[in-house]
Design a protein around this motif. Structure first.
Motif, PDB file in Angstrom:
ATOM      1  N   MET A  98     -34.092 -48.524  64.626  1.00 33.57           N
ATOM      2  CA  MET A  98     -35.537 -48.327  64.684  1.00 33.57           C
ATOM      3  C   MET A  98     -36.171 -48.790  63.373  1.00 33.57           C
ATOM      4  O   MET A  98     -35.824 -48.321  62.294  1.00 33.57           O
ATOM      5  N   LEU A  99     -37.109 -49.735  63.470  1.00 31.74           N
ATOM      6  CA  LEU A  99     -37.753 -50.298  62.296  1.00 31.74           C
ATOM      7  C   LEU A  99     -39.163 -50.729  62.654  1.00 31.74           C
ATOM      8  O   LEU A  99     -39.365 -51.465  63.621  1.00 31.74           O
ATOM      9  N   GLY A 100     -40.123 -50.283  61.848  1.00 34.24           N
ATOM     10  CA  GLY A 100     -41.497 -50.684  62.080  1.00 34.24           C
ATOM     11  C   GLY A 100     -41.810 -52.039  61.495  1.00 34.24           C
ATOM     12  O   GLY A 100     -42.299 -52.937  62.195  1.00 34.24           O
ATOM     13  N   ALA A 101     -41.527 -52.228  60.192  1.00 37.50           N
ATOM     14  CA  ALA A 101     -41.924 -53.486  59.546  1.00 37.50           C
ATOM     15  C   ALA A 101     -41.069 -53.756  58.319  1.00 37.50           C
ATOM     16  O   ALA A 101     -40.987 -52.920  57.413  1.00 37.50           O
ATOM     17  N   TRP A 113     -42.635 -54.676  53.480  1.00 36.60           N
ATOM     18  CA  TRP A 113     -43.583 -55.358  54.358  1.00 36.60           C
ATOM     19  C   TRP A 113     -44.939 -55.576  53.700  1.00 36.60           C
ATOM     20  O   TRP A 113     -45.440 -54.717  52.983  1.00 36.60           O
ATOM     21  N   GLN A 114     -45.517 -56.725  53.949  1.00 33.70           N
ATOM     22  CA  GLN A 114     -46.914 -56.996  53.634  1.00 33.70           C
ATOM     23  C   GLN A 114     -47.441 -57.957  54.690  1.00 33.70           C
ATOM     24  O   GLN A 114     -46.735 -58.865  55.135  1.00 33.70           O
ATOM     25  N   GLU A 124     -39.948 -58.743  60.556  1.00 30.55           N
ATOM     26  CA  GLU A 124     -38.854 -58.142  61.319  1.00 30.55           C
ATOM     27  C   GLU A 124     -39.268 -56.737  61.724  1.00 30.55           C
ATOM     28  O   GLU A 124     -39.948 -56.038  60.975  1.00 30.55           O
ATOM     29  N   GLY A 125     -38.860 -56.317  62.916  1.00 24.51           N
ATOM     30  CA  GLY A 125     -39.202 -54.990  63.387  1.00 24.51           C
ATOM     31  C   GLY A 125     -40.225 -55.027  64.507  1.00 24.51           C
ATOM     32  O   GLY A 125     -40.448 -56.058  65.149  1.00 24.51           O
ATOM     33  N   ALA A 196     -43.354 -43.519  58.534  1.00 22.90           N
ATOM     34  CA  ALA A 196     -42.429 -44.261  57.654  1.00 22.90           C
ATOM     35  C   ALA A 196     -42.060 -45.587  58.303  1.00 22.90           C
ATOM     36  O   ALA A 196     -40.898 -45.819  58.661  1.00 22.90           O
ATOM     37  N   PRO A 197     -43.027 -46.484  58.483  1.00 23.34           N
ATOM     38  CA  PRO A 197     -42.763 -47.725  59.223  1.00 23.34           C
ATOM     39  C   PRO A 197     -41.763 -48.655  58.549  1.00 23.34           C
ATOM     40  O   PRO A 197     -41.204 -49.536  59.208  1.00 23.34           O
TER      41      PRO A 197
END
Length: 301
Positions: A98-101, A113-114, A124-125, A196-197
Motif C-alpha cells: 500500500m503506497l499513496g505517492a 513525493w512532489q 509511483e503508487g 500518511a500517503p
C-alpha cells in the motif's frame, strides 16, 4: 377384451414390479427409489422438491450456518502464498504494498513525493493509478529480516485471523464475512492514504482490527458475557497505542472503524429487510472510501 393387467411397476424402473406408492405424488416406487419419510415413503423427485421448499436455518445476522470455516482457510492460504512469493521475489513488496505517492529516480531509488518533479523521475503508487495497492498490501507482510517483528508479523496476524475468523465466519456466513474482511482492509488502506500517503505499508493488520471490532459488536448483539469481551477489546486498543511507535497505526485504526461500522449494520438491520440494509451499508461504505481515495489522490497530484 383381455382384462387389464394388475401388475404395477416403478415409474423410474418400468421393468421392476412394485406395490408401494409415493405418499406425495402417488406414483409407484421400487425399493431402490424409496426414501424414508415421517409417514410412508417418498420418491427421489419429491424428496428434492421438499428440500428446496424447506427454509434454511440462519444465524442472528442472516448468514447461512456453516460448519467449515472455508473463507478463513482461504484467506490464510492467500496470505501465506503471498509471503512465499515475497521470499522468492522481494520486489513484490515495493510493487504491491500500500503506497499513496512516491517518486522513483533515475537510479531506481525512492524519493519523497512532489507534484512537480524533474525529468528522469517517475511517479509511483496510487498517484500513478496503481489502485490495486489498496487491497494487495493487505495480503503482504514484512520480510523475515526487516522491521521490528520480521517473520512474527505474519505469524501473529495469521494466529489472530485463525482465532477470530472462525468465530465470526460461523456467525456472519461466508458472504458477509468476506465483505467485512475486505472493507476492513480497504478502510485501513484509505486511512493510511489520508494521513500518511508517503508510507509504504503491508500487512493484514487492518483487516484483523476490523475483525476485532466485529467480535465486540457481535458479542453485544448476542448477549455474551461482556467482561471477557471488554478485556479483549481493551487489549486490542492498548496494542493499537503501543504499536503506533513502530507500525502503521493508521491502518489499524482505519480497519477498526470500517469493521465496526459494517458489523453494526449486520447486527442491527431490521429483520424484515435485513439483507437489503446490510448490502446497502456495505455499498455506502465502499462509496465513501472511494470518494475519500479519489479526493486525496486528486489533491496530491
Amino acid at each position: 377384451m383381455e382384462p387389464e393387467s394388475a401388475v404395477t411397476t416403478c415409474y423410474r424402473h418400468p421393468k421392476v414390479e412394485c406395490h408401494v406408492r409415493c405418499i406425495r405424488c402417488d406414483r409407484y416406487i421400487c425399493p431402490d427409489c424409496m426414501r424414508e419419510a415421517a409417514v410412508g415413503h417418498q420418491c427421489p423427485e419429491c424428496v428434492k422438491e421438499g428440500a428446496r421448499s424447506v427454509r434454511q436455518a440462519r444465524t442472528a445476522f442472516g448468514g447461512r450456518i456453516t460448519a467449515v470455516p472455508l473463507v478463513t482457510y482461504v484467506l490464510i492460504a492467500l496470505n501465506v502464498l503471498a509471503y512465499v512469493g515475497e521470499l522468492v521475489r522481494p520486489e513484490i513488496v515495493d510493487r504491491f504494498g500500500m503506497l499513496g505517492a512516491w517518486l522513483v529516480g533515475p537510479d531506481g531509488g525512492h524519493y519523497v513525493w512532489q507534484a512537480v518533479y524533474p525529468p528522469g523521475f517517475a511517479a509511483e503508487g496510487l498517484v500513478e493509478g496503481e489502485w490495486w495497492r489498496l487491497l494487495t498490501g493487505a495480503f503482504l507482510h514484512l520480510p523475515p529480516t526487516e522491521g521490528t517483528f520480521g517473520i512474527l508479523h505474519i505469524v501473529m496476524n495469521m494466529a489472530a485471523l485463525w482465532n477470530l475468523g472462525r468465530l465470526i465466519e460461523s456467525q456472519l456466513g461466508r458472504i458477509r464475512y468476506v465483505a467485512l474482511y475486505l472493507l476492513s482492509a480497504l478502510g485501513g488502506s484509505v486511512l493510511v492514504l489520508l494521513l500518511a500517503p508517503e508510507a509504504l505499508t503491508v500487512g493484514a493488520s487492518g483487516a484483523i482490527f476490523g475483525l476485532g471490532a466485529a467480535y465486540y459488536v457481535m458479542s453485544r448483539r448476542l448477549g455474551y458475557d461482556m467482561n471477557a469481551v471488554n478485556r479483549f477489546m481493551a487489549g486490542l486498543l492498548l496494542w493499537l497505542l503501543i504499536s503506533a511507535a513502530f507500525t502503521s497505526w493508521e491502518g489499524h485504526l482505519g480497519g477498526l472503524l470500517a469493521g465496526g461500522l459494517v458489523t453494526l449494520a449486520f447486527a442491527y438491520a431490521p429483520r424484515e429487510r435485513r439483507s437489503l440494509v446490510q448490502a446497502g451499508a456495505c455499498v455506502a461504505l465502499l462509496v465513501l472510501l472511494a470518494v475519500l481515495t479519489v479526493g486525496k489522490v486528486t489533491a496530491l497530484t
